[in-house]
Design a protein around this motif. Structure first.
Motif, PDB file in Angstrom:
ATOM      1  N   LYS A 127       0.835  -1.201   0.000  1.00 45.79           N
ATOM      2  CA  LYS A 127       0.000   0.000   0.000  1.00 45.79           C
ATOM      3  C   LYS A 127       0.874   1.256   0.000  1.00 45.79           C
ATOM      4  CE  LYS A 127      -4.074   1.015   0.213  1.00 45.79           C
ATOM      5  NZ  LYS A 127      -4.855   1.210  -1.018  1.00 45.79           N
ATOM      6  N   MET A 128       1.998   1.226   0.733  1.00 50.07           N
ATOM      7  CA  MET A 128       2.916   2.369   0.731  1.00 50.07           C
ATOM      8  C   MET A 128       3.444   2.638  -0.672  1.00 50.07           C
ATOM      9  SD  MET A 128       5.334   2.315   4.040  1.00 50.07           S
ATOM     10  CE  MET A 128       5.088   0.797   4.916  1.00 50.07           C
ATOM     11  N   VAL A 129       3.822   1.579  -1.383  1.00 52.29           N
ATOM     12  CA  VAL A 129       4.326   1.731  -2.743  1.00 52.29           C
ATOM     13  C   VAL A 129       3.244   2.341  -3.633  1.00 52.29           C
ATOM     14  CG1 VAL A 129       5.066   0.455  -4.803  1.00 52.29           C
ATOM     15  CG2 VAL A 129       6.061  -0.094  -2.583  1.00 52.29           C
ATOM     16  N   ASP A 130       2.016   1.854  -3.507  1.00 50.56           N
ATOM     17  CA  ASP A 130       0.911   2.392  -4.309  1.00 50.56           C
ATOM     18  C   ASP A 130       0.681   3.876  -4.017  1.00 50.56           C
ATOM     19  OD1 ASP A 130       0.538  -0.116  -5.431  1.00 50.56           O
ATOM     20  OD2 ASP A 130      -1.166  -0.627  -4.137  1.00 50.56           O
ATOM     21  N   ILE A 131       0.732   4.266  -2.755  1.00 57.74           N
ATOM     22  CA  ILE A 131       0.532   5.669  -2.373  1.00 57.74           C
ATOM     23  C   ILE A 131       1.652   6.542  -2.931  1.00 57.74           C
ATOM     24  CG2 ILE A 131       0.512   7.275  -0.418  1.00 57.74           C
ATOM     25  CD1 ILE A 131      -0.932   5.014   1.176  1.00 57.74           C
ATOM     26  N   ILE A 132       2.877   6.081  -2.812  1.00 65.89           N
ATOM     27  CA  ILE A 132       4.025   6.852  -3.329  1.00 65.89           C
ATOM     28  C   ILE A 132       3.906   7.031  -4.837  1.00 65.89           C
ATOM     29  CG2 ILE A 132       6.530   6.803  -3.698  1.00 65.89           C
ATOM     30  CD1 ILE A 132       6.705   5.392  -0.924  1.00 65.89           C
ATOM     31  N   LYS A 133       3.560   5.968  -5.540  1.00 70.50           N
ATOM     32  CA  LYS A 133       3.411   6.067  -7.000  1.00 70.50           C
ATOM     33  C   LYS A 133       2.289   7.038  -7.366  1.00 70.50           C
ATOM     34  CE  LYS A 133       5.237   1.537  -8.268  1.00 70.50           C
ATOM     35  NZ  LYS A 133       4.919   0.191  -8.794  1.00 70.50           N
ATOM     36  N   PHE A 134       1.177   6.965  -6.654  1.00 71.04           N
ATOM     37  CA  PHE A 134       0.031   7.827  -6.931  1.00 71.04           C
ATOM     38  C   PHE A 134       0.353   9.295  -6.658  1.00 71.04           C
ATOM     39  CE2 PHE A 134      -3.919   9.900  -5.492  1.00 71.04           C
ATOM     40  CZ  PHE A 134      -4.685   9.760  -6.640  1.00 71.04           C
ATOM     41  N   ARG A 135       1.160   9.553  -5.615  1.00 68.14           N
ATOM     42  CA  ARG A 135       1.435  10.927  -5.198  1.00 68.14           C
ATOM     43  C   ARG A 135       2.820  11.424  -5.608  1.00 68.14           C
ATOM     44  NH1 ARG A 135       0.706  12.499   0.356  1.00 68.14           N
ATOM     45  NH2 ARG A 135       0.091  14.452  -0.590  1.00 68.14           N
TER      46      ARG A 135
END
Length: 74
Positions: free
Chosen positions: A18-26
């Motif tokens: 989830k952290m990776v997904d958030i970083i990619k999104f933001r």
């Protein structure tokens, strides 16, 4: 007189994935507005670090602190 105090905000309930997904999104915000990373290469290096943690860590061990805390307050 003068003290320097450091704090750590820790969210064991958020998975590494989830952290990776958030970083990619933001990523644009993290570079341009928040100045957390200098460029996309630095973000990719950080994502690679997290993905290595996914590979070597055990989810049950990561969640142990949260489970123990919930047991204490229950």
């Amino acid at each position: 007189g003068v003290s320097e105090i450091w704090g750590l905000q820790y969210h064991p309930e958020i998975t590494y994935k989830k952290m990776v997904d958030i970083i990619k999104f933001r990523k644009d915000v993290l570079i341009k507005k928040r100045n957390r990373f200098k460029d996309e290469e630095e973000i990719n290096n950080h994502i690679n670090f997290i993905e290595e943690e996914i590979r070597i860590s055990e989810k049950d061990s990561r969640m142990l602190e949260l489970r123990n805390w919930l047991n204490i307050i229950n």
